[in-house]
Design an enzyme around this catalytic site. Structure first.
Site, PDB file in Angstrom:
ATOM      1  N   ASP A 264       0.821  -1.213   0.000  1.00 35.31           N
ATOM      2  CA  ASP A 264       0.000   0.000   0.000  1.00 35.31           C
ATOM      3  C   ASP A 264       0.857   1.266   0.000  1.00 35.31           C
ATOM      4  O   ASP A 264       2.059   1.220   0.240  1.00 35.31           O
ATOM      5  CB  ASP A 264      -0.919  -0.027   1.227  1.00 35.31           C
ATOM      6  CG  ASP A 264      -2.011   1.034   1.130  1.00 35.31           C
ATOM      7  OD1 ASP A 264      -2.316   1.465   0.005  1.00 35.31           O
ATOM      8  OD2 ASP A 264      -2.556   1.428   2.186  1.00 35.31           O
ATOM      9  N   GLU A 267       2.326   4.906  -4.273  1.00 33.25           N
ATOM     10  CA  GLU A 267       2.313   5.781  -5.475  1.00 33.25           C
ATOM     11  C   GLU A 267       3.647   6.516  -5.619  1.00 33.25           C
ATOM     12  O   GLU A 267       4.004   6.793  -6.756  1.00 33.25           O
ATOM     13  CB  GLU A 267       1.152   6.777  -5.362  1.00 33.25           C
ATOM     14  CG  GLU A 267      -0.218   6.110  -5.473  1.00 33.25           C
ATOM     15  CD  GLU A 267      -0.592   5.240  -4.244  1.00 33.25           C
ATOM     16  OE1 GLU A 267      -0.142   5.603  -3.134  1.00 33.25           O
ATOM     17  OE2 GLU A 267      -1.288   4.231  -4.403  1.00 33.25           O
ATOM     18  N   ASP A 377      -9.139   3.241  -2.348  1.00 28.52           N
ATOM     19  CA  ASP A 377     -10.132   3.734  -1.385  1.00 28.52           C
ATOM     20  C   ASP A 377     -11.393   4.271  -2.051  1.00 28.52           C
ATOM     21  O   ASP A 377     -11.579   5.487  -2.169  1.00 28.52           O
ATOM     22  CB  ASP A 377      -9.494   4.814  -0.516  1.00 28.52           C
ATOM     23  CG  ASP A 377      -8.309   4.269   0.258  1.00 28.52           C
ATOM     24  OD1 ASP A 377      -8.132   3.040   0.286  1.00 28.52           O
ATOM     25  OD2 ASP A 377      -7.565   5.087   0.828  1.00 28.52           O
TER      26      ASP A 377
END
Ligand code: GLC
Length: 653
Positions: A264, A267, A377
């Site tokens: 997670d 990015e 999300d």
């Protein structure tokens, strides 16, 4: 572009299946509002296909920012804007959409294959905060006979959000918990975040510093960003040595018995940089005691809003790739890709025979070889369920077959009806995971009044696994898609070309999911004759035959409906409570046939890796003889005749 041209692709992106009329930007972004005006989400998928008089696919291989204006500015113009003139452009020509995609997929390599248990139902929450809580979740599932194969550990299992550590207070005996759950056929899947906490004495931090494995700032010092634990450094996963080092950290959890991970914040997500924070504080001090007018107030508000994931921050740190210093923003889209590759390479080198579950939030084209993705999300909104439906084929086009959304929605409070409808779609997605954010309403299946309905829907998922797994594996091995738009199957059917809310799932079925609150039915377009199968549970089924055309179909809240294409074979397995309990031999064959038909089935042990072995294939035949159907299964030159009770196969006359 001509008026009638359709554009498909861009993987993880907002809006419909046909991408015309908007622009999409490839720049991996941590954004939890997947609303219509957004140009980027977590993945950067620079691939699209045009279907029209001339059909072709285009892949722009460039790891920085790329913008695709698909007729947003000028409706007949498709513009591609690449930040620098150094990219590879592939133009792929083939007669059909399916073939164009196959060619592209051959180019980018074979999709990731998870262990078979990862096709089971998975339960997540930010967070199950202690061993007791995890045990409680497992007990609820097993005692209430709700099928499940995995429970997730979100960031709170760690010691102060430090990667590869385990909290002594909340998880004092993780290893024992892992073993206990394994006995219940439940796998624990921990999260791993990109940022490594800066803390003296923390071995991952210290090793990273000692070896120069972190991304650096302008001055060559490790770059500092703020994420969950406060200040962190980003492992320089583009540097091959640092990548191996970071990947090898996963071994400590693997050695405890963990067989699945989710990557997670890669990015990489950033709450703030040191410069960003300093500037913010300065600007607040500057306005202290002053009268804030329109300009000064909104400037300050924007400063707060723009602190996270700020472009200037991405331009201010560097990678070291074989001695060459590369500014991050130019290779931004390769960060999550390489974090995930780090784990995968270490797994492959150390446990070559083992399939390990791995999926990531950020991605770029090519990462599908190492892992799956989840779509980040989302929100507990009906529109996000539709987005999930429309995104699946686009993800598949880019090779991301093992994928799925947070079922029920991650942010905001879900409702019973929304989670039921979302599950009714989620049973078809390879990754079927219910996940929700801290502070939102609980959304585990047992949290609802209609627990029986939800239990049966999840039961149907297990019944679907023999078909889904077969179609998944064939799609991986033959470079096909699992979910595809109707237009790919019926290219000459102008109605099918416009369908945005139905999907083909594998070669035999079509689905028409429910995604509108309070609706108890919907119009469905059938591009050919199909057999409607209504399931209240795996065993409680009803059938009706429908002709090609438009039909209004009732879909009560407690029924899953799907459509089997005429002269195609579909099948269901048993109602297991976990994947290891599936009986993969005794299937119920379902078909509507007016000719002899066959289906090539793939199955394996779900653990080992000899995917191409011929023993994994069998052929199912449905033949009409002497006024009755015979079912034959052919495997390794043996033919087994199955007793057929005549309930599920339909003859047109
Ligand atoms: C990110 C993830 C989400 C997770 C949360 C806490 O928002 O996308 O899935 O629950 O972080 O780790």
């Amino acid at each position: 572009m001509k008026e009638e041209d359709l554009v498909y692709g861009f993987g993880e992106a907002v809006r419909g299946i046909n991408k015309r009329g908007f622009s999409y930007e490839s720049f991996c972004l941590d954004d939890d509002m997947h609303t219509e005006q957004k140009h980027s989400l977590y993945g950067a998928h620079n691939f699209f296909m045009v279907s029209g008089e001339e059909s072709f696919g285009v892949f722009v291989d460039y790891p920085g920012r790329v913008r695709f204006d698909v007729g947003e500015t000028v409706s007949s113009k498709f513009m591609i804007i690449v930040e620098e003139f150094c990219f590879d452009l592939y133009i792929i020509e083939a007669p059909t959409m399916k073939e164009i995609n196959r060619e592209f997929r051959k180019l980018i390599g074979r999709s990731y294959i998870p262990p078979k248990w990862a096709f089971g139902y998975q339960q997540s929450r930010w967070s199950y905060k202690s061993e007791e809580e995890v045990r409680e979740v497992a007990t609820h599932f097993r005692e209430k006979h709700i099928p499940i194969d995995a429970i997730y550990l979100d960031i709170d299992y760690m010691d102060h959000f430090k990667d590869f550590t385990v909290s002594n207070t909340n998880f004092p005996n993780l290893q024992q918990l892992i073993e206990e759950l394994k006995q219940q056929r439940i796998n624990l899947v921990p999260i791993i975040d990109a940022g490594v906490k800066m803390e003296e004495g923390y071995s991952v931090y210290e090793e990273g510093i000692r070896n120069g494995y972190f991304c650096t700032d302008e001055n060559g010092e490790p770059f500092v960003a703020g994420v969950w634990p406060g200040k962190v450094h980003f492992p320089d996963v583009l540097n091959p040595d640092a990548r191996t080092w970071f990947g090898s950290q996963y071994k400590s959890l693997y050695d405890m018995g963990i067989e699945g991970f989710w990557n997670d914040m890669n990015e990489p997500a950033m709450f703030y940089s040191l410069d960003g924070i300093a500037q913010l504080i300065e600007s607040i001090e500057n306005v202290k005691g002053k009268n804030l007018d329109m300009d000064t107030f909104f400037q300050m508000k924007d400063k707060f809003a723009n602190m996270m994931n700020n472009l200037t921050d991405y331009q201010s740190f560097y990678h070291n790739v074989n001695g060459v210093r590369i500014r991050h923003d130019k290779v931004h889209n390769l960060y999550g890709f390489n974090m995930t590759r780090a784990a995968k390479e270490v797994f492959d080198n150390n446990y070559p025979e083992k399939r390990i579950l791995l999926f990531s939030r950020a991605s770029y084209i090519g990462m599908h070889r190492y892992a799956g993705i989840w779509t980040g999300d989302n929100r507990s909104w009906w529109s996000q369920l539709l987005l999930n439906i429309q995104m699946m084929p686009a993800l598949n086009m880019c090779g991301f077959l093992y994928s799925g959304a947070d079922i029920g929605g991650f942010g905001d409070n879900t409702t019973e009806e929304l989670i039921i409808r979302w599950m009714q779609f989620g049973i078809f997605t390879p990754l079927m995971r219910n996940h929700s954010a801290a502070g939102t309403r609980r959304q585990e299946p047992y949290a609802w009044e209609k627990i029986d309905v939800i239990r049966k829907i999840i039961g149907i998922r297990y019944g679907l696994i023999p078909y889904l797994y077969s179609e998944y594996m064939k799609a991986v091995l033959n470079n096909e898609m699992l979910f595809y738009p109707l237009a790919f199957e019926y290219p000459d059917d102008s109605r099918a070309r416009g369908v945005e809310n139905q999907l083909m799932v594998g070669e035999s079925i079509m689905i028409a999911p429910m995604y509108i609150q309070n609706a108890r039915g919907r119009y469905v377009y059938l591009p050919e004759d199909m057999l409607l199968v209504r399931l209240k549970s795996v065993k409680e089924r009803e059938y009706s035959m429908y002709k090609k055309g438009d039909h209004y179909i009732d879909v009560p809240l407690d029924e899953v409906v799907l459509f089997v294409r005429k002269n195609h074979i579909f099948f269901l397995g048993n109602e297991a409570e976990s994947v290891p309990e599936l009986d993969s031999e005794n299937l119920e064959i379902i078909a509507w046939a007016d000719e002899d038909i066959s289906y090539q089935r793939y199955d394996d042990d779900g653990e080992t890796k000899k995917y191409r072995a011929s023993e994994h294939y069998s052929t199912i035949w449905v033949e009409w003889e002497n006024n009755q159907y015979d079912i034959k299964v052919q495997k390794d030159n043996n033919t087994i005749f199955k007793h057929y009770d005549g309930q599920n196969i339909f003859h047109p006359f």
